[in-house]
Design a protein around this motif. Structure first.
Motif, PDB file in Angstrom:
ATOM      1  N   ILE A 142       0.831  -1.198   0.000  1.00 44.29           N
ATOM      2  CA  ILE A 142       0.000   0.000   0.000  1.00 44.29           C
ATOM      3  C   ILE A 142       0.872   1.258   0.000  1.00 44.29           C
ATOM      4  O   ILE A 142       0.589   2.237  -0.694  1.00 44.29           O
ATOM      5  N   MET A 143       1.971   1.223   0.754  1.00 49.94           N
ATOM      6  CA  MET A 143       2.881   2.362   0.754  1.00 49.94           C
ATOM      7  C   MET A 143       3.556   2.520  -0.608  1.00 49.94           C
ATOM      8  O   MET A 143       3.766   3.642  -1.085  1.00 49.94           O
ATOM      9  N   LYS A 144       3.890   1.400  -1.247  1.00 50.80           N
ATOM     10  CA  LYS A 144       4.477   1.472  -2.584  1.00 50.80           C
ATOM     11  C   LYS A 144       3.472   2.105  -3.558  1.00 50.80           C
ATOM     12  O   LYS A 144       3.858   2.888  -4.431  1.00 50.80           O
ATOM     13  N   ARG A 145       2.227   1.773  -3.399  1.00 50.96           N
ATOM     14  CA  ARG A 145       1.182   2.358  -4.255  1.00 50.96           C
ATOM     15  C   ARG A 145       1.167   3.886  -4.123  1.00 50.96           C
ATOM     16  O   ARG A 145       1.111   4.602  -5.125  1.00 50.96           O
ATOM     17  N   THR A 146       1.211   4.383  -2.904  1.00 46.84           N
ATOM     18  CA  THR A 146       1.191   5.840  -2.703  1.00 46.84           C
ATOM     19  C   THR A 146       2.432   6.487  -3.312  1.00 46.84           C
ATOM     20  O   THR A 146       2.366   7.585  -3.861  1.00 46.84           O
ATOM     21  N   GLN A 147       3.571   5.786  -3.238  1.00 48.89           N
ATOM     22  CA  GLN A 147       4.803   6.322  -3.815  1.00 48.89           C
ATOM     23  C   GLN A 147       4.727   6.355  -5.343  1.00 48.89           C
ATOM     24  O   GLN A 147       5.215   7.297  -5.977  1.00 48.89           O
ATOM     25  N   VAL A 148       4.128   5.316  -5.926  1.00 51.05           N
ATOM     26  CA  VAL A 148       3.963   5.279  -7.383  1.00 51.05           C
ATOM     27  C   VAL A 148       3.079   6.443  -7.837  1.00 51.05           C
ATOM     28  O   VAL A 148       3.395   7.134  -8.818  1.00 51.05           O
ATOM     29  N   ILE A 149       1.969   6.676  -7.135  1.00 48.10           N
ATOM     30  CA  ILE A 149       1.063   7.762  -7.510  1.00 48.10           C
ATOM     31  C   ILE A 149       1.764   9.113  -7.359  1.00 48.10           C
ATOM     32  O   ILE A 149       1.625   9.999  -8.215  1.00 48.10           O
ATOM     33  N   ALA A 150       2.529   9.277  -6.283  1.00 47.31           N
ATOM     34  CA  ALA A 150       3.269  10.530  -6.082  1.00 47.31           C
ATOM     35  C   ALA A 150       4.272  10.747  -7.212  1.00 47.31           C
ATOM     36  O   ALA A 150       4.451  11.875  -7.698  1.00 47.31           O
ATOM     37  N   SER A 151       4.921   9.665  -7.647  1.00 44.03           N
ATOM     38  CA  SER A 151       5.868   9.760  -8.751  1.00 44.03           C
ATOM     39  C   SER A 151       5.165  10.147 -10.043  1.00 44.03           C
ATOM     40  O   SER A 151       5.665  10.962 -10.832  1.00 44.03           O
ATOM     41  N   MET A 152       3.986   9.556 -10.280  1.00 44.50           N
ATOM     42  CA  MET A 152       3.214   9.920 -11.468  1.00 44.50           C
ATOM     43  C   MET A 152       2.889  11.412 -11.470  1.00 44.50           C
ATOM     44  O   MET A 152       3.078  12.103 -12.485  1.00 44.50           O
ATOM     45  N   ILE A 216      -5.480  11.823 -11.359  1.00 43.66           N
ATOM     46  CA  ILE A 216      -5.525  10.483 -10.771  1.00 43.66           C
ATOM     47  C   ILE A 216      -7.012  10.197 -10.579  1.00 43.66           C
ATOM     48  O   ILE A 216      -7.617  10.581  -9.585  1.00 43.66           O
ATOM     49  N   ALA A 217      -7.598   9.542 -11.576  1.00 40.67           N
ATOM     50  CA  ALA A 217      -9.056   9.511 -11.700  1.00 40.67           C
ATOM     51  C   ALA A 217      -9.655   8.215 -11.184  1.00 40.67           C
ATOM     52  O   ALA A 217      -9.246   7.130 -11.615  1.00 40.67           O
ATOM     53  N   PRO A 218     -10.659   8.300 -10.299  1.00 46.41           N
ATOM     54  CA  PRO A 218     -11.436   7.115  -9.961  1.00 46.41           C
ATOM     55  C   PRO A 218     -12.426   6.806 -11.069  1.00 46.41           C
ATOM     56  O   PRO A 218     -13.060   7.717 -11.616  1.00 46.41           O
ATOM     57  N   CYS A 219     -12.537   5.543 -11.429  1.00 48.67           N
ATOM     58  CA  CYS A 219     -13.454   5.118 -12.498  1.00 48.67           C
ATOM     59  C   CYS A 219     -14.343   4.005 -11.944  1.00 48.67           C
ATOM     60  O   CYS A 219     -13.891   3.183 -11.138  1.00 48.67           O
ATOM     61  N   PHE A 220     -15.577   3.958 -12.399  1.00 43.08           N
ATOM     62  CA  PHE A 220     -16.555   3.040 -11.838  1.00 43.08           C
ATOM     63  C   PHE A 220     -17.210   2.232 -12.953  1.00 43.08           C
ATOM     64  O   PHE A 220     -17.810   2.808 -13.870  1.00 43.08           O
ATOM     65  N   GLN A 236      -6.988   5.422 -12.537  1.00 43.81           N
ATOM     66  CA  GLN A 236      -6.100   5.526 -13.680  1.00 43.81           C
ATOM     67  C   GLN A 236      -5.465   6.913 -13.727  1.00 43.81           C
ATOM     68  O   GLN A 236      -6.013   7.882 -13.204  1.00 43.81           O
ATOM     69  N   LEU A 237      -4.282   6.956 -14.331  1.00 41.00           N
ATOM     70  CA  LEU A 237      -3.636   8.227 -14.616  1.00 41.00           C
ATOM     71  C   LEU A 237      -4.233   8.710 -15.933  1.00 41.00           C
ATOM     72  O   LEU A 237      -3.799   8.313 -17.008  1.00 41.00           O
ATOM     73  N   ASP A 238      -5.249   9.545 -15.834  1.00 38.91           N
ATOM     74  CA  ASP A 238      -5.980   9.992 -17.012  1.00 38.91           C
ATOM     75  C   ASP A 238      -5.297  11.237 -17.567  1.00 38.91           C
ATOM     76  O   ASP A 238      -4.910  12.134 -16.802  1.00 38.91           O
ATOM     77  N   LEU A 239      -5.122  11.316 -18.888  1.00 37.20           N
ATOM     78  CA  LEU A 239      -4.430  12.466 -19.465  1.00 37.20           C
ATOM     79  C   LEU A 239      -4.936  12.757 -20.867  1.00 37.20           C
ATOM     80  O   LEU A 239      -5.445  11.872 -21.557  1.00 37.20           O
ATOM     81  N   GLU A 240      -4.787  14.010 -21.283  1.00 37.62           N
ATOM     82  CA  GLU A 240      -5.192  14.438 -22.619  1.00 37.62           C
ATOM     83  C   GLU A 240      -4.303  15.606 -23.043  1.00 37.62           C
ATOM     84  O   GLU A 240      -3.837  16.390 -22.210  1.00 37.62           O
ATOM     85  N   MET A 241      -4.062  15.694 -24.374  1.00 36.45           N
ATOM     86  CA  MET A 241      -3.188  16.720 -24.933  1.00 36.45           C
ATOM     87  C   MET A 241      -3.825  17.294 -26.193  1.00 36.45           C
ATOM     88  O   MET A 241      -4.497  16.574 -26.926  1.00 36.45           O
ATOM     89  N   SER A 242      -3.585  18.572 -26.433  1.00 36.96           N
ATOM     90  CA  SER A 242      -4.109  19.220 -27.633  1.00 36.96           C
ATOM     91  C   SER A 242      -3.021  19.435 -28.676  1.00 36.96           C
ATOM     92  O   SER A 242      -1.831  19.520 -28.341  1.00 36.96           O
ATOM     93  N   PHE A 243      -3.452  19.536 -29.936  1.00 40.60           N
ATOM     94  CA  PHE A 243      -2.569  19.792 -31.072  1.00 40.60           C
ATOM     95  C   PHE A 243      -1.437  18.767 -31.140  1.00 40.60           C
ATOM     96  O   PHE A 243      -0.250  19.119 -31.194  1.00 40.60           O
TER      97      PHE A 243
END
Length: 593
Positions: A142-152, A216-220, A236-243
């Motif tokens: 669980i601590m590794k999970r929080t570290q991964v999210i912080a890194s993201m 850092i999006a919760p999905c259902f 999920q690490l949700d992301l979007e970019m323009s152009f």
């Protein structure tokens, strides 16, 4: 002195020798060494060994302590003797001689052990998850999970992305799964939906001019559970970019994902440059659109060696069906009858008639193929197969035949089985690759019509011309997945931002312009007002953490998961709603008969 602690249980070192300190934590273990009591005291930060001498005023209390009691302990820090130093413990050079012990909270008899890592029934673990989370491995995951999210978050911010939060109560979205519906009290008879993904909102953010979004999006999704997909919710690490073009997105995110895995690889090798494998190639080579590239086996078509051959089962199949093919699964080091028979037996357990095979051995100084297939197709064809596949003495090959659409998954499973059984899989690496050029449409046998094969909001390759003039089943999409070690860990694509294109794309699956506007009105209206070309992706946090932690089940990296029946045994959800609640919502329960 602080009421509960001056130090944590992972903090004391030799430099603290001679200090009077106060620790608080849980009794991890009590050991009686001839009257001298040793207590391992644990908190979130680590573990400290406590020594309680019979002459200590704390000895009487110490004798009463049991596992998982919560206690405060005062004492003197002493350096351990050389022979008692524990190099595996951060505090292993010292121990605390207790002068006072206060019981902060006693614990009843435990329903599951916290000390050690024994297997235990999952429902018990989930019902008492607060105890399960005290176990060392799960706590660390669980601590590794929080570290991964912080890194993201750090990596995304460093490359110019901004974090935005999108609504949780929203409208239904066509993400391919069932929605979780939330009844509206104010608008009785109508429902909100929990978001299957922030897909439409992140596209609207691009239309609104924000350029680079992440969350850092919760999905259902109301889906049945399995090992790599929890029921209910995921992140999920949700992301979007323009152009951007597809190359821009992949080029931007590849360093992020590679760096993330390298940060937490713990010595494992991480792919330096991600291959880009077309979907069709992945299916034919690996039997999967999420191949485990740690397995070096690559399948090949060998149909020509069986056409008109003496192996009548395959020869007749090829003659009768122009779509029929024979695929070979080479097995380096698998050249024994025992292994080949074992694989054949496995295939039968999967509901298949079996696996044809050839294995090569040297007899009387000559290399020859053995097995029923070799006998029936003859020496010349057998040798041609060996040459094509690059096989040698002690190797084997297995065959699957028919229409590839009906057998490719089984062929992929057989490839995985062979690689695993022969120890060919490199378990000390993270092998990442992009799967690109997914089909835009697929044929639904159930509904007897075209349907979207992946994300309906993606841009078809060839644009409006392809939709108007090309066989829909041959159209590719600007869609891509990121795969790692046999798991899909991200999915994305360029978006269809042209209204006319959007209407045409949905029209081919039977939705007219009016329906499109009703169901996706927000996007459809937005695209009328200068939508930029845009695209994105969504790496799945749960699967990434599962891979990094080296576990096989998402429940091992999730704080409070549901069980296989989609029940939260800790909180008792789902639960019945009261009559008053239902009346306020205008809902009456009609039980299924």
């Amino acid at each position: 002195m602080h009421r509960y602690r001056t130090h944590t249980c992972g903090q004391l070192r030799e430099t603290n020798t001679g200090e009077n300190v106060r620790l608080s934590g849980w009794v991890h273990r009590v050991r009686d060494h001839g009257g001298l009591l040793f207590i391992d005291l644990r908190d979130h930060y680590g573990l400290t060994q406590i020594v309680v001498d019979p002459d200590s005023a704390a000895f009487g209390t110490a004798e009463q302590l049991r596992s998982e009691w919560c206690v405060r302990i005062d004492g003197l820090v002493k350096k351990r003797t050389a022979e008692t130093v524990n190099p595996n413990l951060a505090t292993g050079a010292v121990e605390l001689f207790a002068s006072e012990i206060e019981v902060l909270s006693a614990a009843k008899e435990l329903p599951l052990p916290v000390f050690g890592e024994p297997d235990y029934p999952e429902d018990t673990r989930l019902k008492y998850r607060f105890l399960d989370l005290r176990r060392e491995t799960l706590h660390a995951n669980i601590m590794k999970r929080t570290q991964v999210i912080a890194s993201m978050r750090r990596r995304m911010t460093e490359i110019g992305f901004t974090e935005f939060s999108t609504p949780i109560l929203t409208a239904s979205s066509p993400e391919g799964a069932r929605d979780f519906l939330v009844p509206s009290r104010i608008h009785q008879g109508k429902f909100y939906a929990l978001p299957q993904a922030p897909q439409q909102y992140k596209q609207l953010l691009m239309v609104a001019g924000f350029d680079r979004y992440f969350q850092i999006a919760p999905c259902f999704r109301d889906e049945d559970p399995r090992a790599d997909r929890l029921p209910g919710e995921f992140y999920q690490l949700d992301l979007e970019m323009s152009f951007v073009t597809q190359d821009d997105i992949l080029g931007t995110m590849e360093p992020v994902m590679r760096g993330l895995f390298e940060e937490f690889a713990d010595g494992k090798r991480v792919t330096e440059t991600f291959r880009r494998i077309p979907y069709d190639t992945a299916i034919r080579t690996y039997g999967s659109d999420k191949p485990d590239l740690r397995n070096p086996i690559e399948m090949q078509a060998v149909t020509q060696h069986f056409a008109g051959s003496g192996f009548k089962v395959f020869a007749r199949m090829i003659e009768a069906d122009p779509k029929a093919e024979v695929w070979a699964i080479p097995a380096k080091g698998g050249g024994s009858r025992a292994f080949c028979d074992r694989m054949n037996s496995w295939a039968q357990q999967q509901g298949q008639p079996g696996l044809g095979y050839i294995f090569w051995r040297t007899e009387n100084g000559a290399l020859e193929g053995a097995g029923p297939v070799a006998k029936n197709i003859g020496e010349e064809r057998t040798e041609a197969l060996r040459q094509q596949l690059g096989l040698e003495d002690g190797d084997a090959v297995f065959f699957v035949a028919g229409n590839p659409k009906t057998f490719y998954r089984f062929a992929g499973d057989a490839r995985t089985r062979v690689g695993t059984e022969l120890g060919l899989v490199d378990t000390n690496s993270f092998e990442l690759a992009w799967i690109v050029d997914f089909p835009f449409y697929e044929w639904s046998e159930e509904e007897k019509k075209l349907d979207f094969a992946h994300n309906p909001f993606s841009m078809p390759q060839g644009g409006l011309d392809a939709l108007a003039n090309q066989d829909p089943l041959t159209i590719k999409a600007y869609q891509y997945d990121l795969v790692c070690n046999g798991f899909e860990i991200a999915s994305g694509g360029l978006r269809n931002h042209i209204p006319e294109l959007m209407v045409k794309a949905f029209g081919l699956v039977g939705l007219d312009e009016t329906t499109v506007e009703e169901r996706f009105g927000g996007l459809y209206r937005a695209f009328q007002y200068g939508a930029p070309p845009h695209g994105g992706m969504a790496p799945g946090i749960d699967r990434i953490v599962m891979l990094i932690c080296g576990v096989q089940n998402l429940r091992e990296i999730t704080l409070f998961p549901m069980n296989q029946q989609a029940q939260d045994l800790l909180m008792g959800a789902p639960s019945e709603a009261g009559t008053r609640q239902l009346r306020e919502l205008g809902i009456r329960i009609n039980p299924a008969s």
